[in-house]
Design a protein around this motif. Sequence first.
Motif, mmCIF file in Angstrom:
data_model
loop_
_atom_site.group_PDB
_atom_site.id
_atom_site.type_symbol
_atom_site.label_atom_id
_atom_site.label_comp_id
_atom_site.label_asym_id
_atom_site.label_seq_id
_atom_site.Cartn_x
_atom_site.Cartn_y
_atom_site.Cartn_z
ATOM 1 N N GLU A 26 60.510 115.536 73.102
ATOM 2 C CA GLU A 26 61.435 115.242 72.237
ATOM 3 C C GLU A 26 61.647 116.341 70.949
ATOM 4 O O GLU A 26 60.608 117.063 70.728
ATOM 5 C CB GLU A 26 61.467 113.958 71.372
ATOM 6 C CG GLU A 26 62.231 112.796 72.241
ATOM 7 C CD GLU A 26 62.255 111.617 71.288
ATOM 8 O OE1 GLU A 26 63.546 111.582 70.776
ATOM 9 O OE2 GLU A 26 61.340 110.984 71.185
ATOM 10 N N LYS A 30 65.152 115.937 63.645
ATOM 11 C CA LYS A 30 65.410 114.843 63.815
ATOM 12 C C LYS A 30 67.060 114.536 64.150
ATOM 13 O O LYS A 30 67.663 115.262 63.357
ATOM 14 C CB LYS A 30 65.183 113.815 62.831
ATOM 15 C CG LYS A 30 65.287 112.265 62.761
ATOM 16 C CD LYS A 30 64.309 111.602 63.678
ATOM 17 C CE LYS A 30 64.374 110.360 63.715
ATOM 18 N NZ LYS A 30 63.413 109.488 64.669
ATOM 19 N N THR A 31 67.546 114.089 65.290
ATOM 20 C CA THR A 31 68.694 114.028 65.737
ATOM 21 C C THR A 31 69.433 112.912 65.527
ATOM 22 O O THR A 31 70.682 112.764 65.583
ATOM 23 C CB THR A 31 68.863 114.542 67.140
ATOM 24 O OG1 THR A 31 68.221 113.702 67.958
ATOM 25 C CG2 THR A 31 68.405 116.002 67.403
ATOM 26 N N TYR A 32 68.637 111.850 65.051
ATOM 27 C CA TYR A 32 69.347 110.405 64.854
ATOM 28 C C TYR A 32 68.746 109.830 63.767
ATOM 29 O O TYR A 32 67.351 110.103 63.600
ATOM 30 C CB TYR A 32 69.585 109.777 66.097
ATOM 31 C CG TYR A 32 68.222 109.130 66.600
ATOM 32 C CD1 TYR A 32 67.517 108.072 66.163
ATOM 33 C CD2 TYR A 32 67.633 109.873 67.784
ATOM 34 C CE1 TYR A 32 66.500 107.702 66.670
ATOM 35 C CE2 TYR A 32 66.414 109.276 68.205
ATOM 36 C CZ TYR A 32 66.097 108.222 67.598
ATOM 37 O OH TYR A 32 64.803 107.755 68.281
ATOM 38 N N ARG A 44 71.910 103.398 66.224
ATOM 39 C CA ARG A 44 71.552 104.789 65.916
ATOM 40 C C ARG A 44 72.685 105.565 65.269
ATOM 41 O O ARG A 44 73.821 105.608 66.041
ATOM 42 C CB ARG A 44 70.785 105.591 66.780
ATOM 43 C CG ARG A 44 69.493 104.869 67.319
ATOM 44 C CD ARG A 44 69.180 105.947 68.394
ATOM 45 N NE ARG A 44 67.809 105.155 69.177
ATOM 46 C CZ ARG A 44 67.191 105.821 70.155
ATOM 47 N NH1 ARG A 44 67.856 106.683 71.104
ATOM 48 N NH2 ARG A 44 66.059 105.185 70.818
ATOM 49 N N ASP A 45 72.448 106.252 64.282
ATOM 50 C CA ASP A 45 73.567 107.502 64.141
ATOM 51 C C ASP A 45 72.999 108.810 64.433
ATOM 52 O O ASP A 45 71.837 109.106 63.963
ATOM 53 C CB ASP A 45 73.728 107.538 62.435
ATOM 54 C CG ASP A 45 74.770 106.329 61.960
ATOM 55 O OD1 ASP A 45 75.582 105.939 62.799
ATOM 56 O OD2 ASP A 45 75.019 106.098 60.800
ATOM 57 N N TYR A 46 73.957 109.415 65.167
ATOM 58 C CA TYR A 46 73.559 110.755 65.769
ATOM 59 C C TYR A 46 74.140 111.722 64.901
ATOM 60 O O TYR A 46 75.158 111.844 64.614
ATOM 61 C CB TYR A 46 73.789 110.940 67.339
ATOM 62 C CG TYR A 46 72.582 110.406 68.143
ATOM 63 C CD1 TYR A 46 71.672 111.286 68.942
ATOM 64 C CD2 TYR A 46 72.805 108.937 68.320
ATOM 65 C CE1 TYR A 46 70.628 110.582 69.461
ATOM 66 C CE2 TYR A 46 71.571 108.707 69.236
ATOM 67 C CZ TYR A 46 70.630 109.329 69.760
ATOM 68 O OH TYR A 46 69.649 108.631 70.464
ATOM 69 N N TYR A 49 75.477 117.869 67.435
ATOM 70 C CA TYR A 49 74.560 119.022 67.849
ATOM 71 C C TYR A 49 75.545 119.433 69.239
ATOM 72 O O TYR A 49 76.361 119.313 69.732
ATOM 73 C CB TYR A 49 73.273 118.150 68.652
ATOM 74 C CG TYR A 49 73.557 117.046 69.458
ATOM 75 C CD1 TYR A 49 73.752 117.244 71.011
ATOM 76 C CD2 TYR A 49 73.614 115.675 69.097
ATOM 77 C CE1 TYR A 49 74.006 116.112 71.806
ATOM 78 C CE2 TYR A 49 73.899 114.719 70.085
ATOM 79 C CZ TYR A 49 73.956 114.895 71.528
ATOM 80 O OH TYR A 49 74.123 113.819 72.046
ATOM 81 N N LYS A 120 70.990 119.075 76.040
ATOM 82 C CA LYS A 120 70.813 119.265 74.451
ATOM 83 C C LYS A 120 70.199 120.705 74.221
ATOM 84 O O LYS A 120 69.232 120.981 74.602
ATOM 85 C CB LYS A 120 70.332 118.064 73.795
ATOM 86 C CG LYS A 120 70.422 118.313 72.184
ATOM 87 C CD LYS A 120 69.636 117.465 71.271
ATOM 88 C CE LYS A 120 69.460 117.599 70.010
ATOM 89 N NZ LYS A 120 68.706 118.901 69.438
ATOM 90 N N ARG A 147 77.988 106.978 66.496
ATOM 91 C CA ARG A 147 77.056 106.016 66.289
ATOM 92 C C ARG A 147 76.969 105.137 67.659
ATOM 93 O O ARG A 147 77.878 104.854 68.526
ATOM 94 C CB ARG A 147 77.628 104.938 65.199
ATOM 95 C CG ARG A 147 76.853 103.463 65.142
ATOM 96 C CD ARG A 147 77.096 102.878 63.917
ATOM 97 N NE ARG A 147 76.691 103.558 62.673
ATOM 98 C CZ ARG A 147 76.620 103.017 61.514
ATOM 99 N NH1 ARG A 147 77.219 101.886 61.347
ATOM 100 N NH2 ARG A 147 76.244 103.699 60.432
ATOM 101 N N TRP A 204 72.895 104.334 76.218
ATOM 102 C CA TRP A 204 73.733 104.292 75.034
ATOM 103 C C TRP A 204 74.822 103.780 75.174
ATOM 104 O O TRP A 204 75.789 104.126 76.156
ATOM 105 C CB TRP A 204 73.764 105.721 74.371
ATOM 106 C CG TRP A 204 72.250 106.614 74.279
ATOM 107 C CD1 TRP A 204 71.007 106.077 74.440
ATOM 108 C CD2 TRP A 204 72.143 107.924 74.231
ATOM 109 N NE1 TRP A 204 70.122 106.975 74.276
ATOM 110 C CE2 TRP A 204 70.787 108.019 74.089
ATOM 111 C CE3 TRP A 204 73.114 109.052 74.151
ATOM 112 C CZ2 TRP A 204 70.503 109.340 73.885
ATOM 113 C CZ3 TRP A 204 72.673 110.268 73.678
ATOM 114 C CH2 TRP A 204 71.207 110.519 73.711
#
Length: 208
Positions: A26, A30-32, A44-46, A49, A120, A147, A204
């Motif tokens: 990973e 921090k992406t989220y 989660r809030d992303y 990116y 990503k 989200r 997700w």
Amino acid sequence: MKLVLAIAATLGLAIAATTPAPAAEEPPEKTYTVVRQYESFEVRDYAPYLVAEVTLPGNADEAGNQGFRILAGYIFGKNKGERQIAMTTPVTQSAEPKTIAMTTPVTQAASEGGFVIQFKMPAEFTLDTLPEPLDARIKFRGTPAQRFAVIRYSGRWSDSNYNEHLDLLRKGIEAAGLRSSGSPIYARYNAPFVPWFMRRNEIWLKID
């Protein structure tokens, strides 16, 4: 229901036998952030990116395998300048050629044109600095802040395992009084050679 993966899932898809498939970690950035933890899932809030993606017709397995090979070819040097993109993190760079670490997960999702498979891109890159792909099917785009309700599980990449956890996620969302929209995103974090009981898989669903 066939497996549906979004943008991305990383090394969970099969890759040609002639192409090495080391595990990817990973990203250190921090992406989220976790907004709330429920019994069976979390919200989660992303952050925004960049992704490299390809849209392909066919069923989920065929599109996923082909899409993975196309995108893996790009990060392994099939781009203008032949820049190599390492499949390990943290991001490392050398004078020449420049190396770009691939981050996880690789995701796949259904679309009108088939399935969208995404990798990503590391946070150090912008749309202007990413190497230009030789395959015109590869596109880059920025994803906005979003989200998601996310369920995490281990095990084999089977339809039954996927469907069981997608159903559990949807029931959890409903019980929590939340609303989701869009196609499920299937994310895989491990290489095919990782034992099934050690794999990290996620589904997700976008939260309205």
